[in-house]
Design a protein around this motif. Structure first.
Motif, PDB file in Angstrom:
ATOM      1  N   TRP A   1      18.134   4.265   7.794  1.00 39.28           N
ATOM      2  CA  TRP A   1      17.700   5.185   8.234  1.00 39.28           C
ATOM      3  C   TRP A   1      18.407   5.852   9.460  1.00 39.28           C
ATOM      4  CZ3 TRP A   1      11.600   4.318   9.290  1.00 39.28           C
ATOM      5  CH2 TRP A   1      10.782   4.038   8.019  1.00 39.28           C
ATOM      6  N   LYS A   2      18.202   7.054  10.000  1.00 37.71           N
ATOM      7  CA  LYS A   2      18.924   7.369  10.846  1.00 37.71           C
ATOM      8  C   LYS A   2      18.393   6.590  12.493  1.00 37.71           C
ATOM      9  CE  LYS A   2      20.585  11.908   9.500  1.00 37.71           C
ATOM     10  NZ  LYS A   2      20.491  13.467   9.822  1.00 37.71           N
ATOM     11  N   SER A   3      17.176   6.507  12.309  1.00 39.41           N
ATOM     12  CA  SER A   3      16.465   5.859  13.669  1.00 39.41           C
ATOM     13  C   SER A   3      14.989   5.396  13.203  1.00 39.41           C
ATOM     14  CB  SER A   3      16.245   6.859  14.644  1.00 39.41           C
ATOM     15  OG  SER A   3      15.561   7.874  14.425  1.00 39.41           O
ATOM     16  N   PRO A   4      14.480   4.604  13.930  1.00 36.89           N
ATOM     17  CA  PRO A   4      13.253   4.055  13.520  1.00 36.89           C
ATOM     18  C   PRO A   4      12.167   5.314  13.441  1.00 36.89           C
ATOM     19  CG  PRO A   4      14.259   2.521  15.252  1.00 36.89           C
ATOM     20  CD  PRO A   4      14.924   3.831  14.995  1.00 36.89           C
ATOM     21  N   GLN A   5      12.408   6.350  14.127  1.00 40.36           N
ATOM     22  CA  GLN A   5      11.360   7.464  14.005  1.00 40.36           C
ATOM     23  C   GLN A   5      12.146   8.530  12.818  1.00 40.36           C
ATOM     24  OE1 GLN A   5      12.989   6.832  16.992  1.00 40.36           O
ATOM     25  NE2 GLN A   5      11.697   5.383  17.404  1.00 40.36           N
ATOM     26  N   ASP A   6      13.011   8.169  12.221  1.00 37.10           N
ATOM     27  CA  ASP A   6      13.711   9.174  11.389  1.00 37.10           C
ATOM     28  C   ASP A   6      13.939   8.253  10.142  1.00 37.10           C
ATOM     29  OD1 ASP A   6      14.904  11.055   9.604  1.00 37.10           O
ATOM     30  OD2 ASP A   6      16.248  11.783  11.419  1.00 37.10           O
ATOM     31  N   PRO A   7      13.462   8.339   8.978  1.00 39.58           N
ATOM     32  CA  PRO A   7      13.838   7.482   7.788  1.00 39.58           C
ATOM     33  C   PRO A   7      14.935   8.156   6.753  1.00 39.58           C
ATOM     34  CG  PRO A   7      11.790   8.672   7.303  1.00 39.58           C
ATOM     35  CD  PRO A   7      12.102   8.988   8.686  1.00 39.58           C
ATOM     36  N   SER A   8      15.456   9.372   7.197  1.00 40.68           N
ATOM     37  CA  SER A   8      16.287  10.359   6.543  1.00 40.68           C
ATOM     38  C   SER A   8      17.678   9.423   6.454  1.00 40.68           C
ATOM     39  CB  SER A   8      16.549  11.570   7.131  1.00 40.68           C
ATOM     40  OG  SER A   8      17.228  11.509   8.411  1.00 40.68           O
ATOM     41  N   GLN A   9      18.336   9.681   5.385  1.00 36.26           N
ATOM     42  CA  GLN A   9      19.520   8.632   5.218  1.00 36.26           C
ATOM     43  C   GLN A   9      20.511   8.761   6.424  1.00 36.26           C
ATOM     44  OE1 GLN A   9      21.344   8.666   1.324  1.00 36.26           O
ATOM     45  NE2 GLN A   9      23.214   8.110   2.095  1.00 36.26           N
ATOM     46  N   GLY A  10      20.880   7.676   7.041  1.00 40.67           N
ATOM     47  CA  GLY A  10      21.654   7.494   8.127  1.00 40.67           C
ATOM     48  C   GLY A  10      23.220   7.224   7.692  1.00 40.67           C
TER      49      GLY A  10
ATOM     50  N   GLU B   1       0.848  -0.979   0.118  1.00 39.83           N
ATOM     51  CA  GLU B   1      -0.061  -0.029   0.040  1.00 39.83           C
ATOM     52  C   GLU B   1       0.881   1.261   0.144  1.00 39.83           C
ATOM     53  OE1 GLU B   1      -4.127   1.443   2.084  1.00 39.83           O
ATOM     54  OE2 GLU B   1      -2.637   0.189   3.366  1.00 39.83           O
ATOM     55  N   LEU B   2       0.462   2.202  -0.761  1.00 40.80           N
ATOM     56  CA  LEU B   2       1.192   3.483  -1.007  1.00 40.80           C
ATOM     57  C   LEU B   2       0.420   4.604  -0.293  1.00 40.80           C
ATOM     58  CD1 LEU B   2       3.274   5.449  -2.400  1.00 40.80           C
ATOM     59  CD2 LEU B   2       1.832   5.576  -4.100  1.00 40.80           C
ATOM     60  N   GLY B   3       0.902   5.464   0.482  1.00 48.90           N
ATOM     61  CA  GLY B   3       0.264   6.652   1.109  1.00 48.90           C
ATOM     62  C   GLY B   3       1.134   7.401   1.975  1.00 48.90           C
ATOM     63  N   PHE B   4       0.549   8.104   2.751  1.00 48.03           N
ATOM     64  CA  PHE B   4       1.176   9.160   3.670  1.00 48.03           C
ATOM     65  C   PHE B   4       1.131   8.533   4.967  1.00 48.03           C
ATOM     66  CE2 PHE B   4      -0.181  11.682   0.281  1.00 48.03           C
ATOM     67  CZ  PHE B   4       0.931  12.792   0.063  1.00 48.03           C
ATOM     68  N   PHE B   5       2.349   8.865   5.885  1.00 47.94           N
ATOM     69  CA  PHE B   5       2.402   8.169   7.092  1.00 47.94           C
ATOM     70  C   PHE B   5       3.406   8.884   7.907  1.00 47.94           C
ATOM     71  CE2 PHE B   5       6.324   6.582   5.224  1.00 47.94           C
ATOM     72  CZ  PHE B   5       7.124   6.666   6.362  1.00 47.94           C
ATOM     73  N   THR B   6       3.245   8.763   9.301  1.00 48.77           N
ATOM     74  CA  THR B   6       3.973   9.118  10.243  1.00 48.77           C
ATOM     75  C   THR B   6       4.702   8.085  11.002  1.00 48.77           C
ATOM     76  OG1 THR B   6       2.461  11.225  10.446  1.00 48.77           O
ATOM     77  CG2 THR B   6       3.753  10.564  12.314  1.00 48.77           C
ATOM     78  N   PRO B   7       5.886   8.209  11.132  1.00 50.34           N
ATOM     79  CA  PRO B   7       6.696   7.199  11.927  1.00 50.34           C
ATOM     80  C   PRO B   7       6.179   7.435  13.555  1.00 50.34           C
ATOM     81  CG  PRO B   7       8.193   8.155  10.547  1.00 50.34           C
ATOM     82  CD  PRO B   7       6.663   9.089  10.339  1.00 50.34           C
ATOM     83  N   GLU B   8       6.122   6.102  14.055  1.00 45.67           N
ATOM     84  CA  GLU B   8       5.852   6.186  15.650  1.00 45.67           C
ATOM     85  C   GLU B   8       7.064   7.090  16.421  1.00 45.67           C
ATOM     86  OE1 GLU B   8       5.098   3.284  19.130  1.00 45.67           O
ATOM     87  OE2 GLU B   8       5.507   2.490  17.416  1.00 45.67           O
ATOM     88  N   GLY B   9       6.455   8.226  17.100  1.00 52.13           N
ATOM     89  CA  GLY B   9       7.518   8.937  17.786  1.00 52.13           C
ATOM     90  C   GLY B   9       7.828  10.061  17.152  1.00 52.13           C
ATOM     91  N   ALA B  10       7.270  10.456  15.818  1.00 52.73           N
ATOM     92  CA  ALA B  10       7.462  11.646  14.856  1.00 52.73           C
ATOM     93  C   ALA B  10       6.242  12.224  14.582  1.00 52.73           C
ATOM     94  CB  ALA B  10       8.523  11.384  13.787  1.00 52.73           C
TER      95      ALA B  10
ATOM     96  N   ASN C   1       3.313  -2.713  11.255  1.00 49.97           N
ATOM     97  CA  ASN C   1       3.632  -1.690  10.411  1.00 49.97           C
ATOM     98  C   ASN C   1       4.961  -1.767   9.867  1.00 49.97           C
ATOM     99  OD1 ASN C   1       3.031   0.618   8.748  1.00 49.97           O
ATOM    100  ND2 ASN C   1       3.673   2.205  10.622  1.00 49.97           N
ATOM    101  N   THR C   2       5.189  -2.065   8.712  1.00 52.52           N
ATOM    102  CA  THR C   2       6.642  -2.387   8.126  1.00 52.52           C
ATOM    103  C   THR C   2       6.762  -1.510   6.734  1.00 52.52           C
ATOM    104  OG1 THR C   2       6.410  -4.522   8.895  1.00 52.52           O
ATOM    105  CG2 THR C   2       8.296  -3.823   7.487  1.00 52.52           C
ATOM    106  N   VAL C   3       7.440  -0.476   6.843  1.00 55.96           N
ATOM    107  CA  VAL C   3       7.618   0.561   5.595  1.00 55.96           C
ATOM    108  C   VAL C   3       8.868   0.071   4.839  1.00 55.96           C
ATOM    109  CG1 VAL C   3       8.285   2.873   4.910  1.00 55.96           C
ATOM    110  CG2 VAL C   3       6.557   2.603   6.895  1.00 55.96           C
ATOM    111  N   VAL C   4       8.853   0.038   3.778  1.00 57.99           N
ATOM    112  CA  VAL C   4       9.779  -0.616   2.747  1.00 57.99           C
ATOM    113  C   VAL C   4      10.376   0.423   2.049  1.00 57.99           C
ATOM    114  CG1 VAL C   4       8.985  -2.947   2.988  1.00 57.99           C
ATOM    115  CG2 VAL C   4       8.113  -1.519   1.213  1.00 57.99           C
ATOM    116  N   TRP C   5       9.773   1.467   1.795  1.00 58.01           N
ATOM    117  CA  TRP C   5      10.356   2.337   0.781  1.00 58.01           C
ATOM    118  C   TRP C   5       9.795   3.969   1.238  1.00 58.01           C
ATOM    119  CZ3 TRP C   5       8.582   6.007  -2.880  1.00 58.01           C
ATOM    120  CH2 TRP C   5       9.159   6.428  -3.643  1.00 58.01           C
ATOM    121  N   VAL C   6      10.608   5.050   1.143  1.00 56.67           N
ATOM    122  CA  VAL C   6      10.036   6.426   1.339  1.00 56.67           C
ATOM    123  C   VAL C   6      10.478   7.303   0.271  1.00 56.67           C
ATOM    124  CG1 VAL C   6      10.174   8.344   3.216  1.00 56.67           C
ATOM    125  CG2 VAL C   6      10.330   5.821   4.006  1.00 56.67           C
TER     126      VAL C   6
END
Length: 445
Positions: A192-201, A60-69, A85-90
């Motif tokens: 990811w930087k962290s489970p709450q931050d999908p930006s490049q780590g 499924e494709l959509g908008f989401f907010t990581p837990e804690g963000a 909830n398992t995100v595979v691409w952002v």
């Protein structure tokens, strides 16, 4: 002949014709559905709050907010039918939205753009302009842009853009990990930087830019781990990577591309490769019975997988204490450092090489050294490889290129040998022949 049609026969005929008509209608509907599947699940825009489901309902494709963000919104792809909830691409992993006003849409050239208050936050690119571009989420988890006016089934050749070319921290079946040897384009994973931050780590996992077909883990610009070179069955330093009932894998040399990929043997199984924020590479498989992800394997086995832990001409064996030692005929470069378990400067030869009278010491079941300074040939046998290495005074070691069929091909090393590990392989182990001064008597390792 007098043929009498009784009311019962008439009723049977009517029922038969009715059932036949329903069957034909059902078949036509199914055929139309199959034919239209290419485009019925496409979209041109997606607002926050809306989702788009893949053709087979897996993703499924959509908008989401990581837990804690709580104040950040992302466009992503996740598994639809599991409770975890398992995100595979952002898409906008480095540029989150701060409210729910975002819109993902297709522009006329065939470019996906994420717009927030009329400002472009993220965009894709396109291989060619399209007359009627649409987006579609395939059941592989691949978000693609196609030209609907082409009226052809979607295929990699017809994609104007695809998310599979830009993995994040997850490698799905069918994704590539490698490079285009002509254009230099790379398919690589980034944490990811962290489970709450999908930006490049801090970590990336990719094919090595030099040498022969091995994968490397980088922390910034520093190498932290490598798999060892591909040997035709697996990577040299990955004894736990072996044929299994879940997936097949291979390293492919396809015209101008060199890449690792895998595919599931049973499409009902969910399995993914993940680069964690601590730099470990994990494979997870979904277990329906327990409703959770099972850790199938981790690429890094132990501390011996730390790149160059024992330095040049050092060898790591986790069953020894300490784990680092010197190859036969070598001694610590700085003995006092070794006393405090600092092995980074490695070992040096006890006896200099003379070239013409040198011998080769055989080591069994090793993770082969870094191939950054190596050469290979696919057609030579091991005897020819030995002769060629013997004649070249700069050649420090050799081995077979592939271990199948009793060993084929030739690989030669030049310069220092770095990142050697000895493991107790039960099968598919590799032999390494290291150049030694003739005064060093050959013994089995």
């Amino acid at each position: 002949m007098d043929v009498t049609i009784t009311p019962l026969k008439c009723l049977v005929r009517i029922m038969f014709l009715h059932l036949f008509s329903c069957f034909v209608l059902l078949m036509i509907t199914a055929m139309v559905s199959i034919a239209d599947d290419t485009y019925t699940s496409t979209f041109q825009s997606l607002r926050d709050g809306q989702t788009h489901v893949s053709t087979g309902g897996t993703f499924e494709l959509g908008f989401f907010t990581p837990e804690g963000a709580s104040n950040k919104r992302y466009v992503g792809i996740w598994y639809k039918n599991i409770p975890v909830n398992t995100v595979v691409w952002v898409a906008n992993r480095d540029t989150p939205l701060t409210d729910s006003s975002g819109v993902l849409k297709i522009t006329s050239p065939g470019i996906l753009v994420l717009v927030d208050h009329n400002k472009t936050v993220w965009s894709s690119n396109t291989s060619s302009p399209a007359q009627n571009p649409v987006a579609q989420l395939l059941d592989s988890g691949n978000l693609v842009v196609i030209d609907k006016s082409d009226n052809v089934d979607p295929s990699a050749e017809s994609f104007l853009w695809q998310s599979f070319d830009y993995p994040g921290n997850t490698l799905l079946p069918g994704m590539k990990l490698g490079r285009n040897t002509i254009t230099g384009f790379k398919w690589f994973m980034s944490s990811w930087k962290s489970p709450q931050d999908p930006s490049q780590g801090n970590y990336t996992f990719q094919n090595g830019p030099k040498g022969y077909a091995e994968q490397i883990m980088m922390e910034g610009s520093v190498m932290k781990f490598r798999t060892g070179p591909w040997n035709g069955i697996r990577f040299s330093g990955a004894p736990h990577l072996s044929p299994n009932p879940i997936y097949t894998y291979n390293l492919l040399f396809d015209h101008d591309e060199e890449y690792y990929s895998y595919k599931l043997l049973n499409r009902s199984i969910l399995s993914r490769l993940v680069l964690a924020q601590d730099g470990l590479v994990h494979r997870y498989t979904w277990i329906d019975r327990t409703q959770e992800w099972f850790l199938h394997l981790t690429a890094q086995l132990d501390s011996c997988d730390t790149y160059a832990l024992c330095g040049a001409y050092g060898v790591c064996n986790i069953e020894n204490s300490p784990a680092c030692g010197c190859l036969k005929g070598f001694s610590p470069k700085y003995p006092k450092d070794w006393e405090v378990m600092d092995w980074s400067n490695g070992c040096v030869r006890k006896t200099p090489l003379s070239c013409n009278g040198d011998i080769f010491q055989k080591y069994y079941g090793v993770k082969l050294p870094s191939t950054e300074q190596s050469w290979f040939n696919t057609s030579m046998n091991i005897k020819e490889c030995e002769m060629k290495c013997t004649k070249n005074c700069s050649c420090t070691a050799y081995s077979n290129l592939y271990i199948s069929q009793g060993g084929t091909g030739c690989r030669m090393w030049f310069g220092d040998l770095i990142d050697i590990t000895i493991r107790n392989f039960t099968k598919n182990g590799e032999d390494l022949y290291i150049r030694m001064a003739a005064s060093e008597l050959p013994t089995a390792c």
